[in-house]
Design a protein around this motif. Structure first.
Motif, PDB file in Angstrom:
ATOM      1  N   UNK A  69       0.852  -1.190   0.000  1.00 29.96           N
ATOM      2  CA  UNK A  69       0.000   0.000   0.000  1.00 29.96           C
ATOM      3  C   UNK A  69       0.889   1.242   0.000  1.00 29.96           C
ATOM      4  N   UNK A  70       0.499   2.246  -0.762  1.00 30.97           N
ATOM      5  CA  UNK A  70       1.268   3.483  -0.840  1.00 30.97           C
ATOM      6  C   UNK A  70       0.341   4.682  -0.688  1.00 30.97           C
ATOM      7  N   UNK A  71       0.750   5.613   0.163  1.00 32.00           N
ATOM      8  CA  UNK A  71       0.040   6.888   0.269  1.00 32.00           C
ATOM      9  C   UNK A  71       0.862   7.913  -0.499  1.00 32.00           C
ATOM     10  N   UNK A  72       0.343   8.432  -1.593  1.00 28.58           N
ATOM     11  CA  UNK A  72       1.128   9.368  -2.408  1.00 28.58           C
ATOM     12  C   UNK A  72       1.384  10.676  -1.681  1.00 28.58           C
ATOM     13  N   UNK A  73       2.327  11.414  -2.190  1.00 27.62           N
ATOM     14  CA  UNK A  73       2.763  12.659  -1.564  1.00 27.62           C
ATOM     15  C   UNK A  73       1.624  13.658  -1.407  1.00 27.62           C
ATOM     16  N   UNK A  74       0.719  13.736  -2.389  1.00 26.71           N
ATOM     17  CA  UNK A  74      -0.346  14.743  -2.338  1.00 26.71           C
ATOM     18  C   UNK A  74      -1.418  14.439  -1.286  1.00 26.71           C
ATOM     19  N   UNK A  75      -1.380  13.250  -0.696  1.00 33.45           N
ATOM     20  CA  UNK A  75      -2.329  12.908   0.367  1.00 33.45           C
ATOM     21  C   UNK A  75      -1.643  12.808   1.731  1.00 33.45           C
ATOM     22  N   UNK A  76      -0.372  13.181   1.759  1.00 35.40           N
ATOM     23  CA  UNK A  76       0.386  13.157   3.002  1.00 35.40           C
ATOM     24  C   UNK A  76       0.402  14.551   3.626  1.00 35.40           C
ATOM     25  N   UNK A  77       0.634  14.653   4.954  1.00 34.00           N
ATOM     26  CA  UNK A  77       0.822  15.968   5.575  1.00 34.00           C
ATOM     27  C   UNK A  77       2.023  16.671   4.951  1.00 34.00           C
ATOM     28  N   UNK A  78       2.034  17.982   5.004  1.00 33.52           N
ATOM     29  CA  UNK A  78       3.175  18.718   4.457  1.00 33.52           C
ATOM     30  C   UNK A  78       4.466  18.302   5.149  1.00 33.52           C
ATOM     31  N   UNK A  79       4.371  18.080   6.468  1.00 33.39           N
ATOM     32  CA  UNK A  79       5.492  17.544   7.228  1.00 33.39           C
ATOM     33  C   UNK A  79       4.984  16.337   8.019  1.00 33.39           C
TER      34      UNK A  79
END
Length: 329
Positions: A69-79
């Motif tokens: 499973x991968x959570x892409x960068x655009x759905x991750x918190x900024x930090x």
């Protein structure tokens, strides 16, 4: 004078030979080429969660090294501050500055978002721990605040037992007690829902490392300079103190090797050290495999008392044969 030096030289040579014991079985896998900023093994070791330098989160099968499973960068918190896996490996919590994002690994969908704050307006989340029963959560903050939240009732009891960032939170095996340790040098055991500590310990410097046994019988704690002890979780009394030749050591990650008298610790550099928990003696220090200079151990998992697996900031998984220490203790 020369004759008196000979026995000392022999002892030094023997010590040098003893230090050559090889524990490393080598690198068993490398997780991508972007390194690992945050990484954790699941409690049973079957899963591994990493966040790389591009802020991409991946859940891996730790046996096949397949990305599940991968959570892409655009759905991750900024930090991204932290990641937490539930005991049953079905819930993933991604921690941002002031928000927790709950993901279902079964459906691979975002379930909900929950925000937390400290007593002061500037505080951000520094540590999160989910109870074994997955109904309670501790969210600690940079201003020393601790949030004790019940996920089913949505009741949050907030108090501020520390004056500096709380960097370590550990649950007991029943989900009733938890420990906190902070940069103010204070460590305490708490009962969920109560602001009164079961016991407290204070150190001269910030706490850099905390580890507990799975049965919650004892814990290891280190401050930033020269105080590293193994203590009882009944009353916090010291049971042993780590001994080493250097003036001081810096401790980051720590792990009790279950069903053994061994403790594994990592340094701020590329080093793994194994200790005898009863005597506090250093059994040896070894260099991990690295790709880049300055690589460190991000997390550790021991599938048995004879084997240890380390994850480095280079994304390297390395296996260690702890049974090689049998004749060294």
């Amino acid at each position: 004078m020369l004759l008196r030096l000979i026995p000392l030289l022999v002892v030094l040579l023997l010590v040098g030979c003893d230090d050559e014991v090889e524990l490393s079985q080598g690198t068993i896998s490398q997780l991508g080429d972007k390194g690992v900023l945050i990484g954790h093994f699941s409690q049973d070791g079957s899963k591994l969660v990493t966040i790389d330098s591009a802020n991409v989160l991946t859940v891996w099968d730790s046996r096949s090294m397949e990305a599940l499973f991968t959570v892409p960068q655009n759905k991750m918190p900024e930090l991204s501050r932290e990641v937490v896996l539930s005991k049953d490996n079905n819930m993933l919590i991604v921690v941002g500055d002031n928000q927790l994002k709950f993901w279902s690994l079964a459906t691979k969908k975002l379930v909900t978002k929950v925000s937390f704050s400290g007593v002061s307006g500037y505080a951000h989340i520094t540590s999160v721990a989910l109870s074994p029963s997955m109904d309670k959560i501790i969210v600690a903050m940079s201003d020393g605040t601790v949030n004790m939240a019940h996920l089913h009732t949505q009741v949050n009891n907030q108090f501020a037992p520390h004056s500096r960032p709380v960097m370590h939170v550990e649950w007991d095996d029943k989900g009733e007690l938890f420990m906190t340790a902070a940069q103010d040098g204070k460590l305490a055991l708490w009962r969920f829902g109560s602001p009164e500590p079961v016991f407290t310990k204070e150190f001269n410097h910030r706490v850099t490392s905390l580890a507990v046994r799975k049965d919650f019988s004892e814990f290891f704690v280190s401050d930033a300079l020269d105080n590293q002890v193994i203590a009882s979780l009944i009353d916090g009394a010291d049971k042993s103190e780590l001994k080493y030749m250097a003036r001081f050591k810096v401790f980051r990650k720590a792990l009790f090797i279950e069903k053994s008298g061994l403790l594994a610790t990592s340094s701020s550099k590329s080093q793994l050290t194994i200790w005898d928990t009863k005597s506090g003696n250093e059994l040896g220090t070894w260099q991990i495999n690295t790709v880049n200079s300055g690589a460190t151990i991000i997390d550790m998992y021991a599938p048995s008392k004879e084997k240890l697996v380390t994850l480095s900031s280079d994304g390297l998984l390395e296996e260690w044969a702890l049974n090689m220490l049998a004749n060294r203790k």
